[in-house]
Write a protein that holds these residues in place. Sequence first.
Motif, PDB file in Angstrom:
ATOM      1  N   SER A 166       1.066  -1.294  -0.152  1.00 55.79           N
ATOM      2  CA  SER A 166      -0.241   0.104  -0.276  1.00 55.79           C
ATOM      3  C   SER A 166       0.574   1.317  -0.071  1.00 55.79           C
ATOM      4  CB  SER A 166      -0.650   0.021   1.167  1.00 55.79           C
ATOM      5  OG  SER A 166      -2.325   0.823   1.499  1.00 55.79           O
TER       6      SER A 166
ATOM      7  N   ARG B  29       0.609   4.007  -3.023  1.00 61.49           N
ATOM      8  CA  ARG B  29       0.696   5.597  -2.576  1.00 61.49           C
ATOM      9  C   ARG B  29       2.681   6.561  -3.616  1.00 61.49           C
ATOM     10  NH1 ARG B  29      -1.243   7.552   2.639  1.00 61.49           N
ATOM     11  NH2 ARG B  29      -3.752   7.288   1.946  1.00 61.49           N
TER      12      ARG B  29
ATOM     13  N   LEU C 280       2.106   5.773   5.305  1.00 59.37           N
ATOM     14  CA  LEU C 280       0.591   6.198   5.077  1.00 59.37           C
ATOM     15  C   LEU C 280      -0.292   6.574   5.914  1.00 59.37           C
ATOM     16  CD1 LEU C 280       0.022   2.007   4.797  1.00 59.37           C
ATOM     17  CD2 LEU C 280       0.205   3.995   2.856  1.00 59.37           C
TER      18      LEU C 280
END
Length: 96
Positions: free
Chosen positions: A16, A20, A50
């Motif tokens: 993740s 990003r 994150l």
Amino acid sequence: MELVLEVDDADAVTKSALSRIAGEAELPAAERAHAEGAVTEDTAEALAYLVDPFDLVSQVPGVELQQASWSSERIDYDPDSPDWDLDEDDGDDNDG
């Protein structure tokens, strides 16, 4: 404020964070390479990439973020242990 998290899928967190980073078109190549290396080597870095502390508290009435810092360590967390008393002062409070 103290937050204890259990990461049960470190690969998902890393993927993740990498996603990003890939989506940040304005990020210079050198910074991108550094960020990708950091989040790949350390799950805590991926999580830090994150989670924006400002976003966590920006909508809370009466709260203004003054400073945020990250630290992480691997621990054996047992919420039933008396060692994890949430009301206990950890000695890091500089308010007096």
